[in-house]
Motif scaffolding. Structure first.
Motif, PDB file in Angstrom:
ATOM      1  N   ASN A 106      -2.780  -4.267   7.143  1.00 14.87           N
ATOM      2  CA  ASN A 106      -4.092  -4.118   7.749  1.00 14.87           C
ATOM      3  C   ASN A 106      -5.117  -3.670   6.722  1.00 14.87           C
ATOM      4  OD1 ASN A 106      -5.855  -4.215   9.806  1.00 14.87           O
ATOM      5  ND2 ASN A 106      -5.415  -2.161  10.565  1.00 14.87           N
ATOM      6  N   GLY A 107      -4.803  -3.918   5.448  1.00 18.71           N
ATOM      7  CA  GLY A 107      -5.691  -3.433   4.400  1.00 18.71           C
ATOM      8  C   GLY A 107      -6.895  -4.331   4.219  1.00 18.71           C
ATOM      9  N   THR A 108      -7.692  -4.412   5.267  1.00 21.37           N
ATOM     10  CA  THR A 108      -8.808  -5.356   5.233  1.00 21.37           C
ATOM     11  C   THR A 108      -9.815  -5.010   4.163  1.00 21.37           C
ATOM     12  OG1 THR A 108      -9.771  -4.016   6.939  1.00 21.37           O
ATOM     13  CG2 THR A 108      -8.624  -5.998   7.635  1.00 21.37           C
ATOM     14  N   GLY A 109      -9.862  -3.759   3.764  1.00 20.37           N
ATOM     15  CA  GLY A 109     -10.875  -3.362   2.793  1.00 20.37           C
ATOM     16  C   GLY A 109     -10.313  -3.274   1.390  1.00 20.37           C
ATOM     17  N   ASP A 110      -9.073  -3.718   1.248  1.00 19.74           N
ATOM     18  CA  ASP A 110      -8.428  -3.617  -0.042  1.00 19.74           C
ATOM     19  C   ASP A 110      -8.817  -4.827  -0.880  1.00 19.74           C
ATOM     20  OD1 ASP A 110      -6.761  -3.352  -2.138  1.00 19.74           O
ATOM     21  OD2 ASP A 110      -4.892  -3.565  -1.015  1.00 19.74           O
TER      22      ASP A 110
ATOM     23  N   ARG B 243      -0.148  18.215  -2.805  1.00 15.65           N
ATOM     24  CA  ARG B 243      -1.342  17.397  -2.944  1.00 15.65           C
ATOM     25  C   ARG B 243      -1.087  16.147  -3.771  1.00 15.65           C
ATOM     26  NH1 ARG B 243      -6.330  20.228  -3.054  1.00 15.65           N
ATOM     27  NH2 ARG B 243      -6.239  22.158  -1.878  1.00 15.65           N
TER      28      ARG B 243
ATOM     29  N   THR C 136       0.872  -1.168   0.000  1.00  9.99           N
ATOM     30  CA  THR C 136       0.000   0.000   0.000  1.00  9.99           C
ATOM     31  C   THR C 136       0.901   1.207   0.000  1.00  9.99           C
ATOM     32  OG1 THR C 136      -0.072   0.125   2.376  1.00  9.99           O
ATOM     33  CG2 THR C 136      -1.857  -1.068   1.321  1.00  9.99           C
ATOM     34  N   SER C 137       0.416   2.245  -0.563  1.00  8.12           N
ATOM     35  CA  SER C 137       1.203   3.462  -0.581  1.00  8.12           C
ATOM     36  C   SER C 137       0.272   4.609  -0.274  1.00  8.12           C
ATOM     37  CB  SER C 137       1.865   3.628  -1.938  1.00  8.12           C
ATOM     38  OG  SER C 137       0.950   3.320  -2.955  1.00  8.12           O
ATOM     39  N   GLU C 138       0.785   5.570   0.423  1.00  5.82           N
ATOM     40  CA  GLU C 138      -0.050   6.706   0.765  1.00  5.82           C
ATOM     41  C   GLU C 138       0.795   7.926   1.035  1.00  5.82           C
ATOM     42  OE1 GLU C 138      -2.062   5.965   4.491  1.00  5.82           O
ATOM     43  OE2 GLU C 138      -0.565   4.477   4.910  1.00  5.82           O
ATOM     44  N   ALA C 139       0.142   9.051   0.933  1.00  7.82           N
ATOM     45  CA  ALA C 139       0.820  10.301   1.223  1.00  7.82           C
ATOM     46  C   ALA C 139       0.701  10.570   2.711  1.00  7.82           C
ATOM     47  CB  ALA C 139       0.178  11.423   0.425  1.00  7.82           C
TER      48      ALA C 139
ATOM     49  N   ILE D  66      -0.216  12.482   5.883  1.00  5.47           N
ATOM     50  CA  ILE D  66      -1.384  13.351   6.077  1.00  5.47           C
ATOM     51  C   ILE D  66      -0.982  14.814   6.204  1.00  5.47           C
ATOM     52  CG2 ILE D  66      -2.895  13.956   8.017  1.00  5.47           C
ATOM     53  CD1 ILE D  66      -3.974  11.201   7.926  1.00  5.47           C
TER      54      ILE D  66
ATOM     55  N   ASN E 223       1.374  16.314   4.556  1.00  5.71           N
ATOM     56  CA  ASN E 223       2.015  16.877   3.372  1.00  5.71           C
ATOM     57  C   ASN E 223       1.372  18.203   3.001  1.00  5.71           C
ATOM     58  OD1 ASN E 223       3.710  14.786   3.119  1.00  5.71           O
ATOM     59  ND2 ASN E 223       2.767  13.899   1.294  1.00  5.71           N
TER      60      ASN E 223
ATOM     61  N   ASN F 170       1.184  -4.326   2.907  1.00  6.62           N
ATOM     62  CA  ASN F 170      -0.167  -4.124   3.398  1.00  6.62           C
ATOM     63  C   ASN F 170      -0.394  -5.039   4.586  1.00  6.62           C
ATOM     64  OD1 ASN F 170      -2.764  -3.424   3.537  1.00  6.62           O
ATOM     65  ND2 ASN F 170      -3.305  -4.090   1.484  1.00  6.62           N
TER      66      ASN F 170
ATOM     67  N   ARG G  33       4.409   0.503   1.963  1.00  7.54           N
ATOM     68  CA  ARG G  33       4.722  -0.572   2.901  1.00  7.54           C
ATOM     69  C   ARG G  33       3.937  -1.793   2.510  1.00  7.54           C
ATOM     70  NH1 ARG G  33       0.081  -0.630   5.935  1.00  7.54           N
ATOM     71  NH2 ARG G  33      -0.993   1.351   5.922  1.00  7.54           N
TER      72      ARG G  33
ATOM     73  N   ARG H 170      -7.772  -5.229  -4.149  1.00  6.15           N
ATOM     74  CA  ARG H 170      -7.020  -5.249  -5.410  1.00  6.15           C
ATOM     75  C   ARG H 170      -6.639  -6.665  -5.828  1.00  6.15           C
ATOM     76  NH1 ARG H 170      -2.396  -1.371  -4.114  1.00  6.15           N
ATOM     77  NH2 ARG H 170      -2.820  -2.241  -2.081  1.00  6.15           N
TER      78      ARG H 170
END
Lengths: 429, 1416
Positions: free
Chosen positions: B1310-1314, B446, B436-439, B441, B443, B1308, B1306, B1316
């Motif tokens: 805890n990506g229970t809702g993922d 955008r 999973t990748s994310e910005a 919070i 930052n 994934n 990182r 993909r």
């Protein structure tokens, strides 16, 4: 030469059996209403039927997916609408609180409501959908994404994952927005802030309004500044006005070291007419205005602080001094400009706009889902027709074929009966 | 002349028979195989014509010439062939019908189950966290697997049915063949062709026709009426039947087809002639079904593989990587049909059997009571009964097998019948993507981030060091490299590597013939020594070897080398090889000597004996050593010494294997900060040790200030400059920064210098008085905490615990220092330690800054003495450490770093924070620090590592140092080296001894024990069998025995540095001690000194000793002559004994029981040294890993070290990441490198957790950070589309960037809702044209359609064959069949003839009557 009677009989019987078999096949078509589409009967139709069935299954799945997406999107919109309502109420309260006639008691009452509103907002942000999955957790759906820590700050335990369903081959349809987008990144002039922090900031600003000020002005021409800051270097900036004018002061400070502040103030002495010296014993800064006069401070900004906090841990205590550098009045706290209620009002309004924007995003997704589901409904119809065209038996044709077959069979049977009755032996009497 | 009567009568007979034939025809109208008969009539004519008589031409009547059978071999042959074809088509079609309905049983075929499973996956994708949806998918996955198994079983059953049918048909056929032979036999027996019975012929034809329905045959009829039946249409096939022979057909199944064997048993041969008839149809059907099964297996295997591979790229609901989803692998066990015993065998196998041999046969051996397995290559393995393990397969055999019983284990890999759905819990669906990748919070930009795994960059193609270097970490295995620069790469699969970079020793090599070897007399070596730099000659007498060689035939130079090394062969005055630092290696023909001193130690060498002397070949050594540098392909230096800018430009090129984006960084060089690149363990040791330098915020000295009120930090603003080689790094430090912040600033700017700064603040508080001590303490905390404690009886325990109770807030840890009279306070972050509002009710105490060894540094301050000193502020020290020397300029002072052999050296030191002890460990390596001899005698290494420790003297006494060389060590483990080092140090100190009261005849009883203390260590003396057994922590440390007078003598013969006597432990009961003669009058304790020169005209020797723990000054006066004994003037029983010889004296301190001294410790002093009574302020003991130096006084021991070695640089890396690492050699050294490698087959994938930091938004530059270690891994510039590749991943940043923005990638967890990965699984529903993956439903549909098409063509073929058969049968029926109309007509005709003949007969009668009447 005539064939043998035995062969003749056998052939006749086989012929009739074949006819019966065919009639059975027709009969079955009539009974089921479907053609016999075994690959051995009609390979082309069988193959087409298989692909149409696949298509039908796809259409069914996509329709189902879109239904689920619409449910989640609708729910998300409802939640955001409620949050928006709360923000609007908070805005009213903040405006009311900003009125200078309020007593500290009035502000505490307003603060209590703000805190309550914040609680309900946390509850809303943790809403789950009809399947118990968090609506605003990104990919983290099984836990509550918004968690309050020991200090009461709300942290986001979810991620920025974009949940989506397949709405057509290769077309992903978003089923919501992540909690980070929805609540955690309200764009404000000083950077992104979460809606919860906006409320906490307002609450803190209300709480500290009595003890701290965001701008200050003192006469007498002398003041002592005592900076409260952490062990790690932190950039403090404020605008200071002396007898000659104003200047923006900016200094990187660590606990116990005010040299940078003294240097920064003295660097602007020309513009402000203010002179700073460090008190060697107390680490305080003594500010002296040329020829006395008023010294005022405003727009205090401490790097890394985006919202107001209570109690105030970093800030400046400013005490007016007399000629002997003895305090001539009580010291007051100059707090970060975030402690201004007006600042919170601005942030709440940013929040309302932010939520409207997020609702618009959800709405756009909902519309896309609507359009796609209509398209799918049409497709479903076409697919069903195609399937019927392939596999449904043409009754009129089958029945008339069966009719003629039966006629044929009867004729054959009668002819055989007749023929087998007659042989020369009939004449041997 | 015949009569009419005769004619008529013959006619009547003939027609009666003809009528009978017609009747027979009618009667057999429905008889199978019956062929219409016809009556052949022929005229009976006169036959008695002769020359004289002309026979009557009327004829004699009619007769039946024969009954013919309507048979035409051509017609019936055609009918037979057509029948064969039809049977074949019919059998084939019937089986294919079954196959089709098995594959497509209405709506519930595999396609249906597949659709269901994809529905389930879609459900999971829709609501990935919903267990209900997952459960549905689970059920459907199971249904799909079962569907495959069911279908596979159906097909197998169908194939089995076909096989059964074929077997029955074959049996019938063989029966018919026997019948045919019998029938033909009868034919032959019944006579000639014409005479053969029609019925038998019919029977024969009928049999052949039945045979041809089963299998196509050719028939060749012989004249005799017998026929030869051969298999197949060609007529050349194997013979199935002749009148005498019944052929036979047999059936066998091969992998995928039926095999026919034909001929006469037992000589059956395989035949391809079964091309028509039912058997051919069944054979064809068998192959079709087998093909369908193969296609199904392939589909199942592909499905399992593709689903498993996609599923493995996902994360399940519990954060684990997806397991295999389907397995199409399994094992089956089949018992031999001939088994006699009764047993069952069942097998369990792992889910996926990637590499298992096809078949293993097991045979039971009653003799061994074991199962013997035979693998594919016939290798036998014995297994005890019960559970048998073959690879990962477990076979459980129960029951009682008989000898010779067999079973076969067969691996079925990729078989639909073995299809299983492996997941049994809904949570185990890996619906989420791996990364999973994310910005962040916070930052300000955008931009959003997206990450995908891609193929890693192509390999460097540089030489593989595991190939280039021998996998042996030894001086002899070192490879001398031709040039500096890139040596090669450590390949990705290497998980551990050790390198050693070394110089070269002087060697001299002799080539000796056998004769020369046996007659050597002298080895002459010209060696450079310290005293004779131009060379000293050493002649080794080798003649004893001649004697040895005579006694030991076959002795060669190897023995010569051994004797030289052992010291058996020496020079005239007894100098041995080892004394000169030489080591020899030899073998037949070669002798090589190496010298430990690497700088020109050997000048020349020759061997003389028989004939001319042999000159050795001298090869000069080189002491300089190349530096090894290890890099990642992104230019991050992992190990070595930092590069300067020129070197960076020169080395970091694509030609050297670096990536084009590579950027030099050294911020985690050599595991800076404790952890190596991406968490690898790295140890780099050099003989000199790392470069170390310490300074404080105001300069080099410690920064202590005291005052009455608040003290502000003193550190002024300034620029700190660090010079490494030619480069200088300037670091601005703002005013009043603490050491912690200064260290942070330095670390932030020294990324490419490899220099690490650590800060710590250390304060010693001492000289307390009993009373209450109070102060507020501030360090890491911003609000001071109050500390208050009572000091009673000098014990600081209360204060210690009061300070440590607040450690969480203050970051200050206190510990009790040497002598228990001081506290050492440490802030290991380097915050200023501030004490304020200091009061002490008992009196003042002192504060002093201390060093890391707890030695006092700088002046001390008296606290709480008056109101002027109530506040103290101590700034911390910053310690810089780097792998190459550097210089610091700060506050106008310039300092050079000093090499610390304890820092990354061959010795390491662990310090007690309060200075009570120092632990020294020694790091020598077998092969690097030991003497090595090449078995071929061509190379040798003399052990050349020297380690020395020096203990600084106290009170003006000289330092004590000890050196050991690796050549003298048999065992180089740290504890053994420590033993040698301890012995070397102790031997310089005094020897403490105890002697008891003479016991006369009464030794203590067995089992009696006394405890003797040496320092703090306790040794037990126990009586056993009338003698003393010593037990204690260090064997051999204490010797104890009874002398001739039965006086107990105890001594620490090795000596001690502590200056302390041996003493009775207080734990020993006085009565027990007394039985040994200890603790009673007459017992004495002594401290024996070392021999020294006679002190020059002394008068008074002032000594200090802690007597019974109190420091006491002792004076011994001496008036010019050497006394033998000086009694202490005041302490009775304490004396100094002196023994003098011509050159010097030996002194000994003696104290008797009367002196009342139970503990005595002589403090170091100049006067004591003059008497040879040498002690130090430390004791030396052995610890678990090495040496422990314990402080014995109030001053912590000051220890320095030095090391030299041939191997100057050693690198050990463990847990290397899965990537290529580039190794470069720099410097002007010998370029001799040895290495050893550890290959790790099990790749432990490091959890991917990266951060992407935007370091320069306008330039679009980003840095990839390993989140586990915080290490910067790579620097990249974004492409136009915002993407960049690194670490096998493609990162895409979309949107406006701001400097300082952070993004996280990182695994994934805890990506229970993922969903993909669920979507990726779902995508397998459709065939991906690019990858060729997926589309199982379509593939199955194709399989069904193909079968359908085959069925359809079989149906058409059958119809055609039927028509052809009908036509042929019709033709045959026309020819041979019975038609009632015909027969009726014939009947009428024959009846009429019969009636007419009757009339003729009657006419004949009437004629006769007429004649008779005429006569009468």
């Amino acid at each position: 030469m005539p064939i043998s009677t035995k062969t003749f009989n056998e052939q006749a019987i086989r012929g009739i059996a074949r006819l019966t078999e065919q009639a059975n096949a027709y009969q079955e078509q009539i009974a089921t209403g479907k053609k016999d589409l075994r690959p051995s009967q009609d390979p082309v139709a069988a193959a087409r039927l298989a692909s149409v069935k696949d298509l039908e299954a796809d259409v069914g799945r996509f329709t189902d997916n879109i239904g689920a997406a619409k449910t989640r999107l609708g729910l998300a919109d409802t939640v955001l609408e409620s949050v928006q309502t709360i923000m609007i109420r908070a805005n009213e309260l903040a405006i009311q609180a900003a009125n200078g006639t309020n007593s500290q008691l009035d502000r505490q009452a307003i603060r209590a409501e703000i805190d309550q509103l914040r609680e309900s907002m946390i509850g809303l942000a943790n809403t789950a959908d009809d399947r118990g999955q968090a609506l605003f957790g990104g990919f983290v759906m099984r836990d509550t994404p918004f968690v309050k820590d020991r200090t009461g700050a709300v942290t986001y335990a979810g991620d920025s994952g974009q949940s989506a369903v397949l709405a057509a081959d290769g077309l992903m349809l978003a089923t919501g927005i992540s909690g980070a987008d929805a609540f955690m990144r309200v764009e404000t002039p000083t950077g992104p802030v979460s809606v919860f922090d906006i409320f906490a900031s307002l609450s803190a600003a209300l709480d500290t309004a009595d003890e701290a000020e965001t701008s200050m002005s003192l006469s007498g021409g002398r003041a002592r500044l005592e900076v409260a800051t952490g062990r790690d270097p932190q950039l403090h900036a404020f605008t200071i006005t002396g007898p000659l004018g104003s200047a923006r002061i900016s200094a990187e400070l660590v606990a116990g070291a005010t040299d940078a502040l003294v240097d920064a103030i003295n660097a602007t002495s020309q513009a402000t007419g203010l002179q700073a010296t460090a008190d060697t014993n107390t680490q305080a800064v003594i500010l002296t205005a040329q020829g006395g006069g008023t010294i005022s401070f405003r727009d205090y900004h401490i790097a890394g602080m985006r919202v107001a906090t209570t109690p105030i841990t970093t800030g400046m205590t400013i005490t007016p001094l007399d000629g002997q550098n003895v305090a001539s009045g009580p010291g007051r706290i100059l707090a970060d400009a975030d402690h201004e209620i007006g600042k919170s009002i601005g942030m709440i309004q940013s929040g309302i706009e932010h939520l409207a924007l997020q609702r618009a995003r959800i709405g756009a997704n909902y519309n896309a889902a609507d359009i796609q589901s209509e398209a799918l409904a049409r497709k479903a119809l076409v697919v069903a027709e195609t399937r019927a065209g392939i596999e449904d038996a043409d009754m009129a044709e089958v029945i008339s074929k069966l009719q003629s077959l039966l006629v044929n069979r009867d004729a054959a049977q009668q002819v055989f009966a007749k023929l087998s009755q007659q042989s020369l032996f009939d004449f041997l009497r | 002349m015949p009569g009419l009567f005769d004619i008529a009568s013959s006619g009547i007979q003939a027609y009666r028979e003809a009528l009978a034939v017609t009747g027979q025809n009618i009667a057999n109208i429905n008889t199978e195989g019956y062929r219409r008969r016809g009556v052949d009539l022929s005229e009976i004519s006169a036959s008695q014509n002769d020359v004289t008589t002309i026979a009557d031409q009327t004829g004699l009547g009619v007769r039946v010439a024969g009954i013919s059978r309507a048979f035409d071999s051509f017609i019936s042959g055609r009918a037979r062939d057509a029948g064969s074809d039809f049977s074949q088509a019919e059998a084939f079609k019937a089986s294919l019908d079954s196959l089709e309905s098995a594959l497509a049983p209405g709506d519930y075929d595999i396609g249906y189950f597949l659709n269901g499973f994809f529905d389930g996956l879609n459900g999971v994708a829709q609501a990935p966290a919903d267990l209900a949806a997952r459960t549905v998918a689970l059920t459907q996955g199971n249904a799909l697997a079962k569907g495959f198994v069911q279908l596979s079983q159906d097909l197998d059953a169908l194939r089995e049915t076909i096989w059964q049918q074929a077997t029955h048909v074959t049996r019938d056929l063989n029966g018919l063949l026997v019948t045919l032979r019998n029938t033909q036999n009868q034919l032959i027996a019944s006579g000639s062709a014409n005479g053969a019975s029609n019925a038998i012929l019919d029977a024969r034809d009928q049999t052949i026709s039945e045979i041809s329905a089963l299998v196509g045959v050719s028939v060749a009829a012989a004249q005799s009426g017998a026929a030869t039946v051969t298999l197949g249409r060609s007529g050349n096939g194997p013979v199935l039947g002749t009148p005498t022979v019944a052929g036979s057909l047999q059936l066998r199944r091969d992998e995928d087809r039926l095999v026919f064997l034909a001929g006469q048993a037992p000589g059956l041969t395989e035949t391809q002639q079964v091309s028509s008839g039912r058997l051919a149809g069944l054979s064809e059907a068998y192959r079709s079904v087998t093909q369908a099964m193969g296609a199904l297996d392939a589909l199942a295997a592909r499905l399992a593989n593709e689903f498993n591979s996609v599923h493995g790229k996902g994360i399940d609901l519990e954060g684990k990587v997806g397991k295999a989803l389907f397995s199409a692998d399994g094992v089956s066990i089949s018992q031999s049909a001939t088994n006699l015993g009764r047993f069952t065998a069942s097998a369990t196998a792992p889910d996926v059997l990637a590499q298992m041999a096809g078949e293993t046969r097991f045979s039971y051996s009653a003799k061994d009571a074991a199962w013997i397995s035979f693998d594919g290559d016939g290798r036998a393995t014995k297994h005890p009964p019960g559970m048998i393990a073959i690879g990962a397969v477990r076979i459980n055999v129960t029951g009682t097998p008989a000898d010779g019983d067999e079973f076969t284990l067969r691996a079925e890999i990729g078989a639909a019948a073995q299809m299983r759905f492996l997941i049994d819990r809904p949570q185990a669906f890996a619906a989420a993507g791996l990364l999973t990748s994310e910005a962040d919070i916070t930052n300000t930009g955008r931009a959003t981030i997206d990450t995908a795994a891609i193929a890693p960059p192509a390999m460097t193609g540089l030489s593989d060091l595991t190939q280039l270097l021998r996998d042996d970490l030894s001086t002899l295995s070192a490879t001398a490299l031709r040039q500096n620069g890139v040596l090669g790469v450590i390949p990705p699969n290497v998980s551990a590597v050790d390198f050693a970079s070394m110089g070269r020793q002087d060697t001299v090599r002799f080539a000796l013939t056998d004769a020369q070897t046996n007659n050597v007399a002298t080895l002459s070596l010209m060696l450079k020594t310290a005293t004779q730099p131009n060379g000293a000659l050493f002649d080794f007498d080798l003649r004893p070897f001649q004697t040895f060689a005579n006694d030991q035939p076959g002795a060669d130079a190897q023995d010569l080398a051994r004797l030289l090394n052992a010291g058996t062969l020496t020079t005239q005055n007894g100098t041995r090889m080892a004394d000169l630092g030489l080591f020899a290696a030899g073998s037949a023909g070669n002798l090589t000597l190496a010298a430990a001193s690497s700088t020109g130690a050997i000048l020349s060498g020759s061997i003389s004996g028989q004939g001319p002397s042999i000159n050795g070949n001298v090869s000069n050594g080189l002491s300089e050593v190349s530096n090894l540098q290890i890099f990642t392909r992104d230019g991050r230096q992992i190990a070595g010494t930092p590069l300067d800018q020129t070197e960076v430009v020169g080395y970091l090129t694509e030609a050297n294997g670096f990536l084009p984006e590579a950027e030099y960084r050294a911020d985690f060089l050599n595991g800076n900060g404790g952890i190596g690149y991406r968490g690898l363990e790295i140890v780099r040791r050099t003989t000199t040790g790392a470069a170390v330098l310490s300074f404080s915020g105001v300069g080099i000295a410690p920064n202590l200030q005291v005052g009455a009120a608040a003290l502000v930090p003193r550190n002024p603003a300034g620029t700190l400059s660090l010079a490494i080689g030619d480069e200088t790094e300037a670091i601005a430090i703002p005013a009043k920064y603490s050491a912690a912040l200064i260290a942070e600033r330095i670390n932030a700017t020294t990324a490419d210098t490899g220099i690490r700064a650590d800060a710590a603040t250390r304060l010693a508080l001492s000289d307390f008085h009993d009373g209450t001590v109070q102060f507020t303490l501030e360090a890491q905390n911003e609000t001071p905490v109050e500390i208050s404690a009572n000091i009673t009886g000098g014990s600081l325990d209360n204060l210690l615990s009061a300070i440590n109770a607040r450690s969480q807030e203050t970051g200050v840890m206190a510990s009790l220092g040497v002598g228990d009279d001081r506290l050492v306070l440490i802030s290991d972050r380097g915050d200023d330690i501030v004490l304020s509002a200091i009061t002490s009710s008992g009196g003042t105490f002192r504060a002093t800054a201390v060093t890391a060894t707890a030695a006092l540094a700088g002046t001390s301050a008296t606290l709480a003495g008056n109101t002027d000193v109530t506040t103290l502020r101590l700034g911390g020290d910053v310690t810089l450490r780097g792998s190459s020397p550097f210089a610091l300029s700060w506050q106008g002072e310039n300092t050079q770093s000093a090499a610390d052999p304890f820092a990354d050296g061959l010795m390491s030191r662990n310090l007690d924070p309060a200075g009570r002890w120092q632990d020294i460990a020694f790091h020598l390596t077998e092969g690097l620090d030991t003497s090595e001899a090449d078995p071929a005698g061509l190379a040798a290494t003399a052990a050349a590592t020297r380690l020395s420790l020096t203990l600084a003297g106290l009170n003006g006494t000289p330092a004590l140092s000890a050196e050991i060389t690796s050549a003298t060590l048999n065992d180089i483990r740290s504890e053994r080296v420590a033993e040698a080092m301890a012995a070397a140090l102790r031997s310089q100190g005094m020897v403490p001894a105890l002697s008891g009261l003479p016991l006369g005849g009464n030794r203590p009883a067995d089992g009696t024990t006394v405890q003797i203390l040496l320092g703090e260590k306790s040794y037990g003396l126990t009586m056993a069998a009338g003698d003393i057994v010593v037990s204690g922590p260090e064997a051999g440390r204490i010797t104890a025995f009874f002398d001739d007078n039965n006086t107990l003598r105890v001594a620490a013969t090795g000596g001690t540095l502590s200056g302390q006597i041996l003493r009775l432990s207080p734990d020993t009961p006085a009565a027990d001690a007394a039985t040994f003669g200890l603790g009673v009058a007459g017992a004495t304790a002594t401290l024996g000194g070392r021999p020294v020169a006679i002190p020059s005209s002394p008068d008074i020797f002032s000594l200090t000793a802690a007597i019974n723990q109190t420091d006491t000054a002792l004076e011994f006066a001496w008036d010019g002559t050497i006394p033998t004994q000086i009694n202490h003037p005041t302490i009775t029983g304490l004396r100094l004994d002196i023994r003098a010889d011509g050159t010097g004296i030996s002194a000994q301190i003696v104290m008797t029981h009367e002196s009342g001294i139970s503990d005595f410790r002589l403090r170091p002093s100049v006067d004591a040294v003059a008497l040879g009574l040498i002690s130090a302020n430390a004791d030396v003991t052995l610890g678990a890993m090495g040496l422990r130096i314990t402080a014995t006084g109030s001053t912590p021991p000051a220890l320095t070290a030095q090391a030299t070695s041939l191997v100057a640089e050693r690198l050990s890396l463990r847990g290397l990441p899965d990537e290529e690492l580039i190794v470069i050699a720099t410097g002007s050294g010998a370029r001799r490198i040895a290495a050893s490698f550890g290959q790790d087959q099990v790749s432990t994938r490091p959890a991917a957790a990266f951060a992407v930091h935007v370091i320069d938004a306008p330039a679009r530059r980003v840095e990839i950070i390993d989140r586990a270690t915080g290490h910067s891994l790579a620097t990249r510039t974004l492409a136009e589309d915002g993407t960049f590749n690194a670490y096998g991943m493609r990162f895409a940043l979309d949107g406006p960037l701001e400097t300082g923005d952070r993004f996280y990638v990182r695994e994934n967890q805890n990506g229970t809702g993922d969903a993909r990965n669920a979507l990726a699984l779902f995508a397998l529903g459709e065939r991906n044209a690019r990858t060729g993956l997926g589309g199982f439903g379509a593939e199955f549909a194709t399989l069904v359609t193909n079968t359908g098409a085959e069925t359809r063509s079989a149906t058409i073929a059958q119809s055609a064959a039927e028509a052809r058969r009908d036509a042929a049968v019709e033709l045959e029926a026309e020819y041979s069949g019975v038609n009632l109309d015909d027969e009726a007509a014939r009947l009428l005709e024959q009846q009429q003839a019969y009636q007419a003949l009757a009339r003729v007969l009657r006419t004949a009668g009437e004629l006769l009557d007429t004649l008779l009447n005429a006569i009468s």
